[in-house]
Design a protein around this motif. Structure first.
Motif, PDB file in Angstrom:
ATOM      1  N   GLU A 289       3.085  -1.787  -5.995  1.00  0.00           N
ATOM      2  CA  GLU A 289       1.720  -1.457  -6.421  1.00  0.00           C
ATOM      3  C   GLU A 289       1.500  -1.763  -7.899  1.00  0.00           C
ATOM      4  O   GLU A 289       0.459  -2.300  -8.288  1.00  0.00           O
ATOM      5  CB  GLU A 289       1.436   0.039  -6.186  1.00  0.00           C
TER       6      GLU A 289
ATOM      7  N   LYS B 154       1.815  -5.753  -8.749  1.00  0.00           N
ATOM      8  CA  LYS B 154       0.726  -6.671  -8.405  1.00  0.00           C
ATOM      9  C   LYS B 154      -0.453  -6.555  -9.373  1.00  0.00           C
ATOM     10  O   LYS B 154      -1.275  -7.452  -9.469  1.00  0.00           O
ATOM     11  CB  LYS B 154       0.294  -6.502  -6.954  1.00  0.00           C
ATOM     12  N   ARG B 155      -0.494  -5.442 -10.125  1.00  0.00           N
ATOM     13  CA  ARG B 155      -1.578  -5.283 -11.101  1.00  0.00           C
ATOM     14  C   ARG B 155      -1.190  -5.727 -12.504  1.00  0.00           C
ATOM     15  O   ARG B 155      -2.045  -5.885 -13.367  1.00  0.00           O
ATOM     16  CB  ARG B 155      -2.003  -3.815 -11.162  1.00  0.00           C
TER      17      ARG B 155
ATOM     18  N   ASN C 239      -3.637   1.573 -13.242  1.00  0.00           N
ATOM     19  CA  ASN C 239      -4.290   0.649 -14.181  1.00  0.00           C
ATOM     20  C   ASN C 239      -4.285   1.192 -15.607  1.00  0.00           C
ATOM     21  O   ASN C 239      -4.080   0.453 -16.567  1.00  0.00           O
ATOM     22  CB  ASN C 239      -5.725   0.361 -13.731  1.00  0.00           C
TER      23      ASN C 239
END
Ligand SMILES: *Cc1c(COP(=O)(O)O)cnc(C)c1O
Length: 206
Positions: free
Chosen positions: A94, A97-98, A73
Motif C-alpha cells: 500500500e 504504490k503511493r 499519503n
C-alpha cells in the motif's frame, strides 16, 4: 535519569531515538539543545504537527507507530528519515504504490508473540522481508524493529530480543543494517542482545 547517564550506559553501542509521543515540542527542544537529533512519533498527525513547528531545527523524524491506511499519503508527504513500523506485506504494498521516492523502512517483528503487538510472526519474517524487497521498489528495507516482551521476567524479554537478533543476522546478507529494539525499561538488555538502535521515551523525561 539524566541524559548523560543514559548516554554512558549506551556507550556508543546503539543509535538513540528519542520518542516524543507523550511530550510537547518544548521537551524536544530541550533534548535537541543537549545534542539529540533523532526523534520518533507514533501518530502521523502528531509527527506532522511537531515536524512543522520545529522545522527550523535539524531533526530526523522516525515513524514508529501503527499506520492507518487513511494516513499513508500524509506520512509519505512528511518524508520521515525511517519508517520503523512496517507490519505486513499488505501495508508495504500500500505504501510502496503511493511513494514517489525511496523510503528507508524496517520490518516490525512480533517477537514476543503478543496479540496486542503489531508486526510479522517471527517464523514468517525472513520470507516477508524478501518478498517486500522483491515487490516494493520504493521501500528501502534496511533492517528490523521489535518491541520486547511485556513482562517482568527478564528471561522472557531476553528471549524476544534474541529472536529478533537471530532474524536480523539472517537478513544481513540481504542488506539489513539496523536492529531497532530496546525501550526505557529494557534498553540495556536489548543492547547486550545485539540492538544497535534504541527508542527511549519516558526515561528521558523523568
Ligand atoms: C512509546 C514507544 C517507545 C518508547 O517507550 P518508553 O517505554 O517510553 O521508552 C518505543 N517504541 C515504540 C514503538 C513506542 O511506541
Amino acid at each position: 535519569m539524566s541524559l548523560d547517564n543514559i548516554l554512558k550506559d549506551i556507550n556508543n553501542r546503539a543509535r538513540l531515538i528519542a520518542v516524543s509521543k507523550n511530550v510537547t515540542q518544548n521537551e524536544v527542544i530541550a533534548l535537541y539543545n543537549q545534542g539529540l537529533r533523532e526523534f520518533g512519533e507514533n501518530r502521523v498527525q502528531e509527527l506532522k504537527r511537531k515536524s512543522e513547528i520545529l522545522s527550523n531545527l535539524d531533526i530526523k523524524w522516525h515513524f514508529i507507530g501503527r499506520l492507518q491506511s487513511n494516513k499513508i499519503n500524509q506520512l509519505i508527504s512528511l518524508r520521515p528519515t525511517l519508517w520503523q513500523s512496517c507490519e505486513s506485506l499488505e501495508m508495504a504494498l500500500e505504501v510502496d504504490k503511493r511513494l514517489n521516492y525511496k523510503l528507508d523502512t524496517l520490518l516490525q517483528i512480533n517477537s514476543a508473540n503478543e496479540e496486542s503487538k503489531q508486526g510479522v510472526d517471527p517464523k514468517d519474517a525472513i520470507n516477508i522481508y524478501k518478498e517486500i524487497q522483491n515487490r516494493c521498489k520504493n521501500l528501502n528495507l534496511i533492517g528490523v524493529m521489535s518491541i520486547g516482551a511485556h513482562s517482568d521476567d527478564v528471561d522472557e524479554i531476553k528471549k524476544s530480543f534474541e529472536i529478533t537478533k537471530e532474524i536480523f543476522d539472517s537478513l544481513k546478507p540481504h542488506g539489513a543494517t539496523i536492529c531497532s529494539m530496546g525501550m526505557s525499561g529494557d534498553f540495556k538488555l536489548a543492547i547486550e542482545c545485539g540492538s544497535n538502535m534504541i527508542r527511549l521515551g519516558t526515561i528521558l523525561y523523568s
